[in-house]
Design an enzyme around this catalytic site. Structure first.
Site, PDB file in Angstrom:
ATOM      1  N   SER A 190       4.458   7.210   3.300  1.00 32.09           N
ATOM      2  CA  SER A 190       3.438   8.107   3.423  1.00 32.09           C
ATOM      3  C   SER A 190       2.336   7.247   4.167  1.00 32.09           C
ATOM      4  CB  SER A 190       2.926   8.527   2.042  1.00 32.09           C
ATOM      5  OG  SER A 190       2.872   7.478   1.341  1.00 32.09           O
ATOM      6  N   PRO A 248      -5.498  -0.718  -6.246  1.00 32.07           N
ATOM      7  CA  PRO A 248      -6.664  -1.662  -6.758  1.00 32.07           C
ATOM      8  C   PRO A 248      -7.897  -2.136  -5.940  1.00 32.07           C
ATOM      9  CG  PRO A 248      -4.721  -2.794  -6.401  1.00 32.07           C
ATOM     10  CD  PRO A 248      -4.321  -1.397  -6.053  1.00 32.07           C
ATOM     11  N   HIS A 252      -1.684 -13.333  -1.255  1.00 31.01           N
ATOM     12  CA  HIS A 252      -2.994 -13.630  -0.845  1.00 31.01           C
ATOM     13  C   HIS A 252      -3.154 -15.406  -0.461  1.00 31.01           C
ATOM     14  CE1 HIS A 252      -5.191 -10.043  -2.430  1.00 31.01           C
ATOM     15  NE2 HIS A 252      -4.377  -9.674  -1.739  1.00 31.01           N
ATOM     16  N   GLY A 267       3.945   6.360  -3.978  1.00 26.90           N
ATOM     17  CA  GLY A 267       5.415   5.864  -3.721  1.00 26.90           C
ATOM     18  C   GLY A 267       5.921   5.273  -2.753  1.00 26.90           C
ATOM     19  N   HIS A 313       0.825  -1.144   0.027  1.00 24.55           N
ATOM     20  CA  HIS A 313       0.111  -0.014   0.110  1.00 24.55           C
ATOM     21  C   HIS A 313       0.866   1.335  -0.037  1.00 24.55           C
ATOM     22  CE1 HIS A 313      -4.317  -1.347   0.710  1.00 24.55           C
ATOM     23  NE2 HIS A 313      -3.750  -2.406   0.651  1.00 24.55           N
ATOM     24  N   ASP A 314       2.092   1.217   0.988  1.00 23.84           N
ATOM     25  CA  ASP A 314       2.936   2.275   0.783  1.00 23.84           C
ATOM     26  C   ASP A 314       3.235   2.521  -0.678  1.00 23.84           C
ATOM     27  OD1 ASP A 314       4.447   4.559   1.893  1.00 23.84           O
ATOM     28  OD2 ASP A 314       6.139   3.181   1.807  1.00 23.84           O
ATOM     29  N   ASP A 341       7.252   5.752   0.211  1.00 21.73           N
ATOM     30  CA  ASP A 341       7.981   7.007   1.036  1.00 21.73           C
ATOM     31  C   ASP A 341       7.418   6.816   2.401  1.00 21.73           C
ATOM     32  OD1 ASP A 341       5.374   7.478   0.513  1.00 21.73           O
ATOM     33  OD2 ASP A 341       5.786   9.735   0.013  1.00 21.73           O
TER      34      ASP A 341
HETATM   35  C1  HEM Z   1      -3.833  -7.217  -7.077  1.00 21.41           C
HETATM   36  C2  HEM Z   1      -4.649  -6.207  -6.560  1.00 21.41           C
HETATM   37  C3  HEM Z   1      -4.834  -6.618  -5.009  1.00 21.41           C
HETATM   38  C4  HEM Z   1      -6.129  -6.403  -4.418  1.00 21.41           C
HETATM   39  C5  HEM Z   1      -7.426  -5.604  -5.207  1.00 21.41           C
HETATM   40  C6  HEM Z   1      -6.007  -6.464  -3.150  1.00 21.41           C
HETATM   41  C7  HEM Z   1      -7.006  -6.571  -2.113  1.00 21.41           C
HETATM   42  C8  HEM Z   1      -7.099  -7.073  -0.920  1.00 21.41           C
HETATM   43  C9  HEM Z   1      -8.041  -7.019  -0.068  1.00 21.41           C
HETATM   44  C10 HEM Z   1      -9.664  -6.408  -0.150  1.00 21.41           C
HETATM   45  C11 HEM Z   1      -7.528  -7.729   1.254  1.00 21.41           C
HETATM   46  C12 HEM Z   1      -8.475  -7.860   2.557  1.00 21.41           C
HETATM   47  C13 HEM Z   1      -8.338  -6.802   3.387  1.00 21.41           C
HETATM   48  C14 HEM Z   1      -9.176  -6.790   4.587  1.00 21.41           C
HETATM   49  O1  HEM Z   1     -10.433  -7.235   4.212  1.00 21.41           O
HETATM   50  O2  HEM Z   1      -8.823  -6.703   5.558  1.00 21.41           O
HETATM   51  C15 HEM Z   1      -6.265  -8.088   0.823  1.00 21.41           C
HETATM   52  C16 HEM Z   1      -5.509  -8.443   1.943  1.00 21.41           C
HETATM   53  C17 HEM Z   1      -4.117  -8.839   1.892  1.00 21.41           C
HETATM   54  N1  HEM Z   1      -3.357  -8.515   0.617  1.00 21.41           N
HETATM   55 FE1  HEM Z   1      -3.931  -7.681  -1.019  1.00 21.41          FE
HETATM   56  N2  HEM Z   1      -4.549  -6.913  -2.977  1.00 21.41           N
HETATM   57  C18 HEM Z   1      -4.094  -6.954  -4.056  1.00 21.41           C
HETATM   58  C19 HEM Z   1      -2.782  -7.000  -4.263  1.00 21.41           C
HETATM   59  C20 HEM Z   1      -1.836  -7.182  -3.182  1.00 21.41           C
HETATM   60  C21 HEM Z   1      -0.267  -7.502  -3.292  1.00 21.41           C
HETATM   61  C22 HEM Z   1       0.407  -7.059  -4.485  1.00 21.41           C
HETATM   62  C23 HEM Z   1       0.071  -7.831  -2.124  1.00 21.41           C
HETATM   63  C24 HEM Z   1       1.424  -7.679  -1.499  1.00 21.41           C
HETATM   64  C25 HEM Z   1       2.721  -8.277  -2.153  1.00 21.41           C
HETATM   65  C26 HEM Z   1      -1.019  -7.993  -1.016  1.00 21.41           C
HETATM   66  C27 HEM Z   1      -0.956  -8.465   0.153  1.00 21.41           C
HETATM   67  C28 HEM Z   1      -2.165  -8.836   1.196  1.00 21.41           C
HETATM   68  C29 HEM Z   1      -1.927  -9.344   2.088  1.00 21.41           C
HETATM   69  C30 HEM Z   1      -0.648  -9.975   2.852  1.00 21.41           C
HETATM   70  C31 HEM Z   1      -3.132  -9.382   2.745  1.00 21.41           C
HETATM   71  C32 HEM Z   1      -3.682  -9.966   4.216  1.00 21.41           C
HETATM   72  C33 HEM Z   1      -3.271  -8.790   5.060  1.00 21.41           C
HETATM   73  C34 HEM Z   1      -3.497  -9.118   6.521  1.00 21.41           C
HETATM   74  O3  HEM Z   1      -3.974 -10.223   6.732  1.00 21.41           O
HETATM   75  O4  HEM Z   1      -3.178  -8.328   7.282  1.00 21.41           O
HETATM   76  N3  HEM Z   1      -2.224  -7.797  -1.910  1.00 21.41           N
HETATM   77  N4  HEM Z   1      -5.863  -7.476  -0.184  1.00 21.41           N
END
Ligand code: HEM
Ligand SMILES: *[C@@H]1O[C@H](CO)[C@@H](O)[C@H](O)[C@H]1NC(C)=O
Ligand SMILES: *[C@@H]1O[C@H](CO)[C@@H](O)[C@H](O)[C@H]1NC(C)=O
Ligand SMILES: *[C@@H]1O[C@H](CO)[C@@H](O)[C@H](O)[C@H]1NC(C)=O
Length: 324
Positions: A80, A164, A194, A76, A70-71, A78
Site C-alpha cells: 500500500s 512510530p 538505524h 500490513g 513502513h509498508d 501489502d
Molecule cells: C522504532 C521506531 C522507529 C522510528 C521512530 C523510526 C524513525 C525514523 C526516522 C525519523 C528516520 C529519518 C527519516 C528522514 O528524516 O528522512 C528513519 C530512518 C530510517 N529508518 Fe527508522 N524508525 C524506526 C524503526 C525502523 C525500523 C524497524 C526500520 C527497519 C527495519 C527502520 C529503518 C530505517 C532506515 C533504513 C532509515 C534510513 C532511510 C534512508 O536513509 O533512506 N527504522 N527512521
C-alpha cells in the site's frame, strides 16, 4: 559479496527459530518458496537488480529496508506504501511521509515482469528487496516468506496512526510494536537498521535546542549542530548520517552508538530507558552474531504483519496503481 553468511535455524540459536515458529502459527501461513514453480527466477532477478542498484548508489539499500518497514506497519505488508495518488485516492500513504526508493522498486518490478508477467506481487518484491538490501549492506542473508498479495487501499491517515514517531518514548514505542504483534526483542533488533541511512535534522533538533539533551553525548551534539541550525520556519532541512561510524554498513554499530549516547532520535535513545530494552541493546552491542540472528528473525516476523493471501488482494501490474 565475497562471503555472504546465510543464517539458518540449524546453525543459529533455538530461541530465534522458535520465535519464527510461533509467528507462523499465529498468522496467515506464508511459505518460503511461493514462486518455486510459478516464477523460479523471481528471487534471483530481484537480487540482481537490487545488487546492481546498490552498487551504483548504496543509499538505496537503506531506502528499500525502510520502505518494507513502513509498508508493513501501515495497513500490513501489502505494498500500500507504493500506490500513487489518484483521483479516486488523493491521499495515499506515500503522501504522509517522504520516503525514498520508489524508482528502485519500479526497476525491480520491471525486471520481474520481464521474466514472469503478472505473477510476483509488489508486497513480496518489497520483502525480497529489503532482504537483498540487508545482504548488500550487512553481508548476511536469510530466507524470506512469500505469497503476499497487493492491497487496494492506501490511506495517509493510516501512516499517522500506525508509524512510530522519532519523538516517542519507550512506552509508546513498545505499544506501537505490540499493536503489530512485535515484541521488545523485535523493537530493539530492528532498530539496528538505524546504523545506515540518513535522517533530516527536523527529526532530532528537539534534542539540540534550546538545550542539548543531557542523554546525548556533548561532542556529538556539537557536531550535529554544525549541520542542523536552530530550526526556523521555511528554512531547509538538511540530512545527516544515522550513524557517525560506517554509515553504509548495516551492523550492530547502532547499539554501540546508543551506549555511547551518539544516536539521533528521542526514540533511539529511549531504548536505554527501560531495563529490558537496555539489556537487549547491550547484548546486541556485544554480540554481532546474536544481533544478526535476531534482526533476521524480526524482519521475517515484520514481513508477516497483516498480509493478504489466497484470493484476497491482487498481483499488481504496476506497483504504483491498482489493476484496472
Ligand atoms: C522504532 C521506531 C522507529 C522510528 C521512530 C523510526 C524513525 C525514523 C526516522 C525519523 C528516520 C529519518 C527519516 C528522514 O528524516 O528522512 C528513519 C530512518 C530510517 N529508518 Fe527508522 N524508525 C524506526 C524503526 C525502523 C525500523 C524497524 C526500520 C527497519 C527495519 C527502520 C529503518 C530505517 C532506515 C533504513 C532509515 C534510513 C532511510 C534512508 O536513509 O533512506 N527504522 N527512521
Ligand atoms: C547488472 O549489472 C551488470 C553489469 O553492469 C549487467 O551485466 C547485468 O545485466 C545487470 N543485471 C541486472 C538484472 O540489471
Ligand atoms: C555520511 O556518510 C558518507 C558515506 O560514508 C560520507 O561520505 C559523508 O561524509 C558522511 N556525512 C557526514 C556529514 O558525516
Ligand atoms: C481491488 O481492485 C481490483 C481491481 O480494481 C478489484 O477487482 C477488486 O475487487 C478490488 N478489491 C477490493 C477489496 O476492493
Amino acid at each position: 559479496m565475497g562471503k555472504m553468511v546465510k543464517l539458518t535455524c540449524v546453525q543459529l540459536l533455538m530461541v530465534a527459530c522458535f520465535q519464527g515458529t510461533l509467528i507462523t502459527m499465529s498468522s496467515a501461513e506464508l511459505p518460503y518458496d511461493f514462486y518455486s514453480s510459478s516464477c523460479p527466477k523471481a528471487e534471483e532477478t530481484i537480487r540482481n537488480v537490487v545488487y546492481n542498484l546498490t552498487d551504483a548508489n548504496p543509499s538505496i539499500a537503506a531506502a528499500l529496508i525502510r520502505l518494507h518497514f513502513h509498508d508493513c506497519f501501515a495497513m500490513g505488508c501489502d505494498a500500500s506504501i507504493l500506490l500513487d495518488s489518484s483521483s479516486a485516492n488523493p491521499q495515499p500513504e506515500k503522501s504522509a511521509i517522504p520516503l525514498a526508493g520508489y524508482d528502485a522498486v519500479d526497476k525491480i518490478k520491471a525486471a520481474v515482469e520481464a521474466v514472469c508477467p503478472g505473477t510476483v506481487s509488489c508486497a513480496d518484491i518489497l520483502a525480497f528487496a529489503a532482504r537483498d538490501s540487508v545482504g548488500k549492506s550487512a553481508g548476511f542473508s536469510y530466507n524470506v516468506r512469500s505469497g503476499r498479495r497487493d492491497g487496494n487501499l492506501s490511506k495517509a491517515s493510516s501512516v499517522f496512526t500506525n508509524m512510530p514517531s522519532p519523538f516517542f518514548g519507550i512506552d509508546d514505542l513498545v505499544a506501537s510494536f505490540t499493536r503489530k504483534g512485535l515484541n521488545i526483542d523485535d523493537l530493539v533488533a530492528l532498530s539496528g537498521a538505524h546504523s545506515i541511512g540518513v535522517a533530516h535534522c527536523s527529526g532530532f533538533t528537539n534534542r539540540l535546542y534550546p538545550e542539548v539533551d543531557t542523554t546525548m553525548d556533548a561532542a556529538y551534539a556539537a557536531d550535529l549542530k554544525k549541520t542542523c541550525p536552530e530550526p526556523v520556519r521555511g528554512a531547509p532541512d538538511p540530512v545527516v548520517n544515522n550513524s557517525g561510524v560506517a554509515p553504509t554498513t548495516l551492523s550492530n554499530q547502532f547499539f554501540k552508538n546508543a551506549i555511547a549516547r551518539r544516536v539521533l532520535f528521542t526514540s533511539d535513545a529511549a531504548l536505554l530507558t527501560s531495563d529490558d530494552t537496555r539489556a537487549k541493546v547491550e547484548q546486541n552491542a556485544a554480540d554481532s552474531l546474536l544481533w544478526k540472528v535476531r534482526f533476521a528473525a524480526s524482519m521475517v516476523k515484520m514481513g508477516n504483519i497483516e498480509v493478504l493471501t489466497g484470493t484476497n488482494g491482487q498481483v499488481r501490474k504496476s506497483c504504483r496503481a491498482v489493476n484496472t
